[in-house]
Write a protein that holds these residues in place. Structure first.
Motif, short mmCIF file in Angstrom:
data_model
loop_
_atom_site.label_atom_id
_atom_site.label_comp_id
_atom_site.label_asym_id
_atom_site.label_seq_id
_atom_site.Cartn_x
_atom_site.Cartn_y
_atom_site.Cartn_z
N ARG A 130 15.90 -83.18 26.35
CA ARG A 130 15.49 -84.55 26.03
C ARG A 130 13.99 -84.62 25.79
N ALA A 131 13.23 -83.90 26.60
CA ALA A 131 11.77 -83.89 26.42
C ALA A 131 11.41 -83.22 25.09
N GLY A 132 12.09 -82.12 24.77
CA GLY A 132 11.80 -81.43 23.51
C GLY A 132 12.16 -82.27 22.30
N PHE A 133 13.33 -82.92 22.35
CA PHE A 133 13.76 -83.73 21.21
C PHE A 133 12.94 -85.01 21.06
N SER A 134 12.21 -85.40 22.11
CA SER A 134 11.34 -86.57 22.00
C SER A 134 10.25 -86.36 20.94
N LEU A 135 9.89 -85.10 20.69
CA LEU A 135 8.89 -84.81 19.65
C LEU A 135 9.41 -85.22 18.27
N ILE A 136 10.71 -85.07 18.05
CA ILE A 136 11.30 -85.49 16.78
C ILE A 136 11.20 -87.01 16.62
N LEU A 137 11.47 -87.73 17.71
CA LEU A 137 11.39 -89.19 17.69
C LEU A 137 9.98 -89.66 17.37
N ILE A 138 8.98 -89.02 17.96
CA ILE A 138 7.59 -89.39 17.71
C ILE A 138 7.26 -89.26 16.22
N TRP A 139 7.72 -88.18 15.60
CA TRP A 139 7.44 -87.98 14.17
C TRP A 139 8.17 -89.03 13.33
N ALA A 140 9.37 -89.40 13.73
CA ALA A 140 10.12 -90.42 12.99
C ALA A 140 9.37 -91.76 12.99
N VAL A 141 8.78 -92.11 14.12
CA VAL A 141 7.99 -93.35 14.20
C VAL A 141 6.75 -93.24 13.31
N LEU A 142 6.10 -92.08 13.31
CA LEU A 142 4.96 -91.85 12.42
C LEU A 142 5.36 -92.00 10.96
N ALA A 143 6.54 -91.50 10.61
CA ALA A 143 7.02 -91.62 9.23
C ALA A 143 7.21 -93.08 8.84
N LEU A 144 7.74 -93.88 9.75
CA LEU A 144 7.90 -95.31 9.47
C LEU A 144 6.58 -95.97 9.15
N ILE A 145 5.55 -95.63 9.91
CA ILE A 145 4.22 -96.20 9.68
C ILE A 145 3.70 -95.78 8.31
N CYS A 146 3.84 -94.50 7.99
CA CYS A 146 3.35 -93.99 6.70
C CYS A 146 4.05 -94.69 5.54
N LEU A 147 5.37 -94.81 5.61
CA LEU A 147 6.12 -95.42 4.52
C LEU A 147 5.80 -96.90 4.37
N VAL B 19 14.64 -98.39 0.68
CA VAL B 19 15.70 -97.46 1.06
C VAL B 19 15.14 -96.36 1.96
N TYR B 20 13.98 -95.83 1.59
CA TYR B 20 13.33 -94.78 2.38
C TYR B 20 12.99 -95.30 3.78
N LEU B 21 12.50 -96.52 3.88
CA LEU B 21 12.16 -97.11 5.17
C LEU B 21 13.40 -97.26 6.06
N VAL B 22 14.49 -97.74 5.50
CA VAL B 22 15.71 -97.90 6.29
C VAL B 22 16.20 -96.55 6.81
N CYS B 23 16.10 -95.52 5.98
CA CYS B 23 16.51 -94.18 6.42
C CYS B 23 15.73 -93.73 7.65
N CYS B 24 14.42 -93.90 7.61
CA CYS B 24 13.59 -93.49 8.74
C CYS B 24 13.88 -94.33 9.98
N ALA B 25 14.14 -95.62 9.78
CA ALA B 25 14.46 -96.50 10.91
C ALA B 25 15.77 -96.07 11.58
N VAL B 26 16.76 -95.70 10.78
CA VAL B 26 18.03 -95.24 11.33
C VAL B 26 17.84 -93.96 12.14
N ILE B 27 17.04 -93.03 11.61
CA ILE B 27 16.78 -91.77 12.32
C ILE B 27 16.10 -92.03 13.66
N ALA B 28 15.08 -92.89 13.65
CA ALA B 28 14.36 -93.20 14.89
C ALA B 28 15.29 -93.86 15.91
N ALA B 29 16.14 -94.78 15.45
CA ALA B 29 17.05 -95.47 16.36
C ALA B 29 18.08 -94.51 16.94
#
Length: 427
Positions: free
Chosen positions: A398-415, A295-305
């Motif tokens: 868009r450039a600033g919000f890209s930092l949020i996307l990078i962290w979301a991908v990192l979270a997917l890897i961690c989970l 469930v946690y993984l799907v949440c992070c995937a949705v955020i990244a997408a």
């Protein structure tokens, strides 16, 4: 005396709810700068990076207090911790309301963040003594729900109050709330039901367990892989919501989607509301299926997408953009799963410490992302202003919000690297 019976549920929720009241105030203060950006920039003559730093001072002290809070909740007790936290929160709020410059405004934010940081872990400690284990996930989800109600009040209602009365009187009146909370906590709350003559839900061995020092407790907690993985991941979820809805969403929506300030604030509040709804629903889903990780993984995937679409499809319709923001808010509610997940990943005597570390990771997200987005915006500023306030191009956002996307991908890897607990406490 009622030593053979557990406390009535109404009393248990009242004790827990007074801790939640401080948590609600903390959420209110956490996102309040997001709807006062114009006033704060004008009063203190701020750049984007300085505005981000002013807001983030709350998170600096909040994060710094998480590990001590976990240990103090295990040793000192929630009642003293919550009372002291509420008193300092009131003083910090007064400091912020009367600030005559950026230094004192940051000092007020620092005091507020460090003081309300005690609320969540203390609430969870109270729930482990006052409530049955089956209510722990519900209490976690309700904590987020109630906290976000405070954040929602810091949306459109706060924006309308600030427009009518200016931000300083509103902040001054709000500073009275934590002083009232402190008095009620001291009068009503007790660390364990046995102090009221009831039987405790805490394991009998937990009361007599030897205390460990800060370094020893951290060393033990971090020997479990899930502790540090589940502390890195949640910054993406909290960062997604609090960086946008808590600070940069209103200026973005007003400047690039021509929304009025109240309507932009309402959009951010709706995103926060979806966060509140998602928390208990996703936590309950995790409990029902008996697993945390998927469930946690799907949440992070949705955020990244969703952030990928927001960033790389700049000509989105307003309806589609709002839909994506609501989706991000709801999926970010999966953060609640992380608290149960990390608690189950360590022995019960380290639960407070692990929860503190995890909550620290939650706040690291907005702590770093809010000023980082501001720095990116400043670096791409084209010199445009409106009534002394900097106006940033869509590409800068868009450039600033890209930092949020990078962290979301990192979270997917961690989970992906975590070990499933199957909703069972580690012995």
């Amino acid at each position: 005396m009622h030593s053979e019976s557990h406390p009535p549920l109404r009393l248990a929720w009242t004790v827990w709810g007074l801790g939640a009241a401080l948590y609600i105030f903390g959420f209110f203060q956490r996102v309040a700068p997001g709807v006062m950006t114009t006033e704060l920039i004008a009063d203190f003559d701020l750049t984007g990076a300085e505005l981000g730093s002013l807001s983030a001072f709350y998170f600096y002290s909040y994060v710094a207090m998480q590990i001590p809070t976990g240990l103090l909740a295990d040793s000192w007790g929630p009642r003293k911790l919550l009372t002291a936290g509420a008193l300092v929160a009131g003083l910090g709020s007064l400091c912020f309301a009367f600030a005559d410059g950026l230094f004192w405004a940051c000092t007020g934010r620092l005091l507020i963040g460090g003081s309300v940081a005690v609320a969540f872990v203390a609430m969870m400690k109270l729930s482990s003594h006052w409530m049955a284990l089956k209510h722990f996930s519900l209490a976690s989800g309700m904590a987020l729900f109630l906290g976000i109600l405070g954040a929602i009040f810091a949306g459109t209602p706060l924006r309308l109050l600030v427009s009518s009365f200016d931000w300083r009187p509103v902040m001054l009146i709000s500073s009275l709330f934590p002083f009232v909370i402190a008095a009620l906590i001291w009068i009503i709350v007790r660390d364990d039901p046995q102090e009221r003559g009831y039987s405790s839900y805490a394991p009998a061995t937990g009361i007599e367990e030897p205390r460990v020092g800060v370094i020893a407790g951290l060393r033990q907690a971090f020997t479990y892989r899930n502790t540090w993985l589940l502390s890195l991941a949640p910054g993406a979820l909290a960062g997604s919501v609090l960086t946008f809805a808590g600070l940069w969403g209103v200026p973005f929506l007003t400047s690039h989607y021509a929304l009025s300030a109240p309507l932009a604030a309402a959009t951010c509040s709706a995103m926060l509301l979806m966060w509140a709804i998602g928390g208990p629903l996703l936590g309950s889903l995790s409990d029902r299926i008996g697993n945390r990780k998927p469930v946690y993984l799907v949440c992070c995937a949705v955020i990244a997408a969703a952030w990928t679409l927001v960033i790389f499809l700049p000509e989105l319709s307003l309806i589609f953009l709002i839909g994506l923001l609501m989706m991000i808010g709801f999926a970010s509610g999966g953060i609640i799963i992380g608290f149960a997940y990390v608690k189950e990943s360590v022995p019960s005597n380290l639960a407070g410490t692990a929860s503190g570390v995890c909550n620290m990771g939650v706040m690291v997200g907005p702590m770093l992302l809010q000023p980082a987005v501001g720095w990116v915006l400043d670096s791409r500023w084209q010199g445009t202003t409106n009534a002394g306030t900097r106006i940033y191009e869509a590409g800068a956002y868009r450039a600033g919000f890209s930092l949020i996307l990078i962290w979301a991908v990192l979270a997917l890897i961690c989970l992906a690297l975590t070990r499933e607990t199957n909703c069972r406490q580690r012995p």
